[in-house]
Scaffold this motif. Structure first.
Motif, short mmCIF file in Angstrom:
data_model
loop_
_atom_site.label_atom_id
_atom_site.label_comp_id
_atom_site.label_asym_id
_atom_site.label_seq_id
_atom_site.Cartn_x
_atom_site.Cartn_y
_atom_site.Cartn_z
N ALA A 205 40.80 131.48 109.61
CA ALA A 205 40.17 132.65 109.00
C ALA A 205 39.75 132.40 107.56
CB ALA A 205 41.11 133.85 109.06
N VAL A 206 40.41 131.45 106.88
CA VAL A 206 40.06 131.19 105.47
C VAL A 206 39.33 129.87 105.27
CG1 VAL A 206 42.01 132.54 104.61
CG2 VAL A 206 42.29 130.09 104.98
N ALA A 207 39.27 129.03 106.32
CA ALA A 207 38.69 127.70 106.17
C ALA A 207 37.21 127.66 106.51
CB ALA A 207 39.45 126.70 107.06
N ASP A 208 36.51 126.72 105.89
CA ASP A 208 35.10 126.47 106.20
C ASP A 208 34.97 125.48 107.35
OD1 ASP A 208 33.87 127.94 103.88
OD2 ASP A 208 35.08 126.48 102.78
N ARG A 209 35.85 124.47 107.35
CA ARG A 209 35.85 123.46 108.40
C ARG A 209 37.28 123.16 108.81
NH1 ARG A 209 34.53 118.53 107.46
NH2 ARG A 209 34.76 118.62 105.19
N VAL A 210 37.41 122.50 109.96
CA VAL A 210 38.74 122.18 110.47
C VAL A 210 38.74 120.77 111.05
CG1 VAL A 210 38.19 123.26 112.70
CG2 VAL A 210 40.57 122.88 112.07
N TYR A 211 39.85 120.07 110.83
CA TYR A 211 40.13 118.82 111.50
C TYR A 211 41.40 119.02 112.32
CZ TYR A 211 36.99 116.26 108.30
OH TYR A 211 35.90 115.81 107.58
N ALA A 212 41.46 118.41 113.48
CA ALA A 212 42.70 118.37 114.26
C ALA A 212 43.19 116.93 114.30
CB ALA A 212 42.47 118.90 115.67
N LEU A 213 44.46 116.76 114.01
CA LEU A 213 45.09 115.44 113.97
C LEU A 213 46.15 115.37 115.06
CD1 LEU A 213 45.27 112.81 112.16
CD2 LEU A 213 47.09 113.97 110.91
N ALA A 214 46.15 114.32 115.84
CA ALA A 214 47.15 114.14 116.89
C ALA A 214 47.46 112.67 117.05
CB ALA A 214 46.67 114.74 118.21
N ARG A 215 48.75 112.36 117.12
CA ARG A 215 49.18 110.97 117.29
C ARG A 215 48.55 110.03 116.28
NH1 ARG A 215 49.38 110.26 123.94
NH2 ARG A 215 50.92 111.90 124.29
N GLY A 216 48.39 110.52 115.06
CA GLY A 216 47.94 109.68 113.97
C GLY A 216 46.45 109.48 113.85
N SER A 217 45.66 110.20 114.66
CA SER A 217 44.21 110.03 114.62
C SER A 217 43.52 111.40 114.63
CB SER A 217 43.72 109.23 115.83
OG SER A 217 44.30 107.93 115.84
N ILE A 218 42.35 111.46 114.01
CA ILE A 218 41.55 112.68 114.07
C ILE A 218 40.94 112.81 115.46
CG2 ILE A 218 39.51 113.88 113.18
CD1 ILE A 218 41.79 113.86 111.19
N VAL A 219 41.19 113.96 116.11
CA VAL A 219 40.68 114.16 117.47
C VAL A 219 39.64 115.27 117.53
CG1 VAL A 219 42.75 113.28 118.61
CG2 VAL A 219 42.62 115.70 118.00
N LEU A 220 39.41 115.96 116.39
CA LEU A 220 38.41 117.03 116.37
C LEU A 220 37.99 117.29 114.93
CD1 LEU A 220 38.34 120.41 118.26
CD2 LEU A 220 38.29 120.43 115.77
N GLU A 221 36.70 117.52 114.74
CA GLU A 221 36.16 117.98 113.46
C GLU A 221 35.12 119.03 113.76
OE1 GLU A 221 33.40 116.51 109.68
OE2 GLU A 221 34.10 115.05 111.17
N SER A 222 35.17 120.18 113.08
CA SER A 222 34.25 121.26 113.42
C SER A 222 34.12 122.25 112.27
CB SER A 222 34.76 122.00 114.66
OG SER A 222 33.95 123.13 114.97
N GLU A 223 32.98 122.93 112.24
CA GLU A 223 32.85 124.14 111.43
C GLU A 223 33.71 125.22 112.06
OE1 GLU A 223 30.96 124.40 108.68
OE2 GLU A 223 30.14 122.37 108.82
N THR A 224 34.36 126.05 111.27
CA THR A 224 35.23 127.06 111.85
C THR A 224 34.45 128.17 112.55
OG1 THR A 224 35.34 128.18 109.69
CG2 THR A 224 37.14 126.67 110.25
N GLY A 225 33.16 128.27 112.26
CA GLY A 225 32.36 129.29 112.92
C GLY A 225 31.82 128.89 114.28
N ALA A 226 32.13 127.69 114.74
CA ALA A 226 31.62 127.22 116.03
C ALA A 226 32.15 128.11 117.16
CB ALA A 226 32.03 125.77 116.26
N ALA A 227 31.25 128.51 118.04
CA ALA A 227 31.61 129.46 119.09
C ALA A 227 32.66 128.91 120.05
CB ALA A 227 30.36 129.87 119.86
#
Length: 253
Positions: A205-227
């Motif tokens: 709700a407060v972020a412009d973008r988001v990264y998801a990290l799992a098992r030591g690697s980035i697995v997702l990068e996105s704008e927070t407004g993505a449907a």
């Protein structure tokens, strides 16, 4: 001729690190723009805290970390702070035998007295709950108030980038919202925030973008407004064997 995008404030490329012979992060790429709020999400043990520790100089790393155009290779925590990067460590690490006021003054010990006082008052204005207790020892504060004091310690440096590790830990829902309002105000004032948080909906709700990290690697990068972001996050968690939000396991790396 198209105008090129501005260089990111924080530019991480191929970052790998860990603890001794135990590797935790492998080839992480992440960027934070000036005045941008970026959420870093992931299951417990994914390496989120490790990433912040590496960037702030608490852990050795390989790869590339540039902040404000400066190469942070070999920089100590003191040097990263002076460069304009503040790291608020999870677990409200404050000096419990010192007063609220002295905790904040200590964070800006290297500045002229008049400047120290001005910055302390500026930080306290964001947290009236602890401003009213400025002369009390930090030990007398609730866990949530100690967390707010820890955030205020980071803010007195007037950082260009504030890295917050689990700021909601130990806070009531009301105080969680209070801290996140401060994050919004920081963005409005031009301060960038890298936010590690388990309360995913509030973080998004407060972020412009988001990264998801799992098992030591980035697995997702996105704008927070993505449907389709909720579905992509769910897939990122499940595909790597992580548990969905609401996991209260104590493991933390």
């Amino acid at each position: 001729m198209p105008i090129s995008a501005p260089d990111p404030l924080l530019d991480i490329a191929g970052l790998s690190t860990g603890y001794g012979k135990i590797g935790v992060l492998r080839g992480v790429d992440l960027k934070v723009g000036a005045g941008e709020v970026v959420a870093l999400l992931g299951p417990n043990g994914a390496g989120k805290t490790t990433l912040l520790r590496a960037v702030s100089g608490l852990l050795p790393w390989s790869g590339r970390v540039h902040f404000g155009g400066r190469d942070l290779a070999g920089c100590s925590p003191r040097e990263t702070v002076r460069a304009g990067l503040s790291h608020v460590i999870e677990g409200h690490r404050v000096f419990t035998q010192l007063s609220v006021l002295d905790n904040l003054l200590l964070a800006v010990y290297d500045l002229p007295r008049r400047e120290r006082v001005a910055r302390v008052e500026e930080a306290l204005a964001l947290f009236p709950e602890i401003a009213a207790k400025r002369q009390e020892r930090a030990a007398a504060l609730s866990g949530g108030q100690q967390q707010m004091l820890a955030v205020a310690q980071g803010l007195v440096r007037r950082p260009r980038l504030l890295m917050l590790d689990e700021p909601s830990a130990g806070l009531s829902p009301v105080l969680v919202d209070r801290v996140l309002v401060v994050v919004q105000r920081l963005r409005e004032g031009g301060t960038a925030v890298l936010l590690v948080e388990q309360l995913i909906e509030k973080a998004l709700a407060v972020a412009d973008r988001v990264y998801a990290l799992a098992r030591g690697s980035i697995v997702l990068e996105s704008e927070t407004g993505a449907a389709n972001l909720p579905d992509r996050l769910e897939h990122a968690y499940l595909a790597t064997g992580g548990r969905l939000p609401g996991d209260h396991a104590q493991s933390k790396i």
